[in-house]
Scaffold this active site. Structure first.
Site, PDB file in Angstrom:
ATOM      1  CB  SER A  50      46.913   4.247 -30.769  1.00 47.65           C
ATOM      2  OG  SER A  50      47.387   3.672 -31.966  1.00 47.65           O
ATOM      3  CG  ASP A 123      42.057  -0.146 -35.547  1.00 45.16           C
ATOM      4  OD1 ASP A 123      42.186   1.085 -35.705  1.00 45.16           O
ATOM      5  OD2 ASP A 123      42.969  -0.864 -35.095  1.00 45.16           O
ATOM      6  NE  ARG A 125      44.365   1.968 -34.032  1.00 45.48           N
ATOM      7  CZ  ARG A 125      44.815   1.135 -33.104  1.00 45.48           C
ATOM      8  NH1 ARG A 125      45.668   1.541 -32.194  1.00 45.48           N
ATOM      9  NH2 ARG A 125      44.417  -0.119 -33.095  1.00 45.48           N
TER      10      ARG A 125
END
Length: 191
Positions: A50, A123, A125
């Protein structure tokens, strides 16, 4: 999902020679960085990395991102495989908000508390582009280089077989010890 792809190009680096391909979805552009022998591998080593501009490019000591990327590129150059450079800065909160999260961390919050205080999840993502890249490159099984249990769960949810998990452990320092502690104790990272 509407994805635009580049052609495959050569990418000689300080780590070794790679092939590179870019993918563009609605919001970001991502990279597949492949060893020259990638297409011949039955179960390639794979790192889903990432994006971390402050770590990867500027060498920030607040995280372990640059060290993990260096470790992975060296390993892939030697053993063969793929690094997916997943461009979702700051667990997908963006660079501006990541710097705001850093400021909150400077005031004593941990990485999760800072994200939550800014109105984000711990998170945020989205890994759907990773599945697209695996499908495009024909990845059916792999050896995953990660400490993150969410990445393992996502890869397994795609029906891609994880033959082996390789830890991406690097040295800590006085600036990232609290960050790594939070990742281990609150996010389940295998450190």
């Amino acid at each position: 999902m509407n994805i635009i792809q580049s052609n495959i190009a050569n990418l000689p680096t300080k780590y070794g020679k790679f092939k590179i391909k870019a993918y563009k979805d609605a919001n970001q552009e991502h990279l597949a960085i492949m060893s020259e022998n990638f297409e011949t591998l039955d179960a390639p080593y794979v790192r889903i990395h990432s994006e971390c501009l402050t770590g990867d490019t500027l060498g920030s000591l607040k995280c372990d991102c640059q060290n993990q990327l260096d470790l992975s590129l060296k390993f892939i150059a030697e053993h063969g495989g793929l690094v997916i450079y997943h461009r979702q800065e700051g667990r997908n909160i963006g660079l501006l908000n990541k710097v705001n999260a850093y400021a909150l961390q400077d005031q004593g919050r941990n990485t999760i508390q800072a994200n939550l205080e800014l109105g984000f999840g711990e998170d945020d993502r989205d890994y759907s582009i990773v599945g697209y890249i695996f499908n495009d490159l024909g990845v059916k099984k792999l050896k995953l280089i990660t400490n993150n249990p969410k990445k393992i769960q996502y890869v397994e949810s795609l029906g891609v077989e994880i033959v082996e998990r390789i830890p991406a452990i690097t040295k800590s320092n006085k600036y990232n010890e609290a960050y790594l502690f939070t990742k281990k104790e609150h996010m389940g990272h295998m450190l």
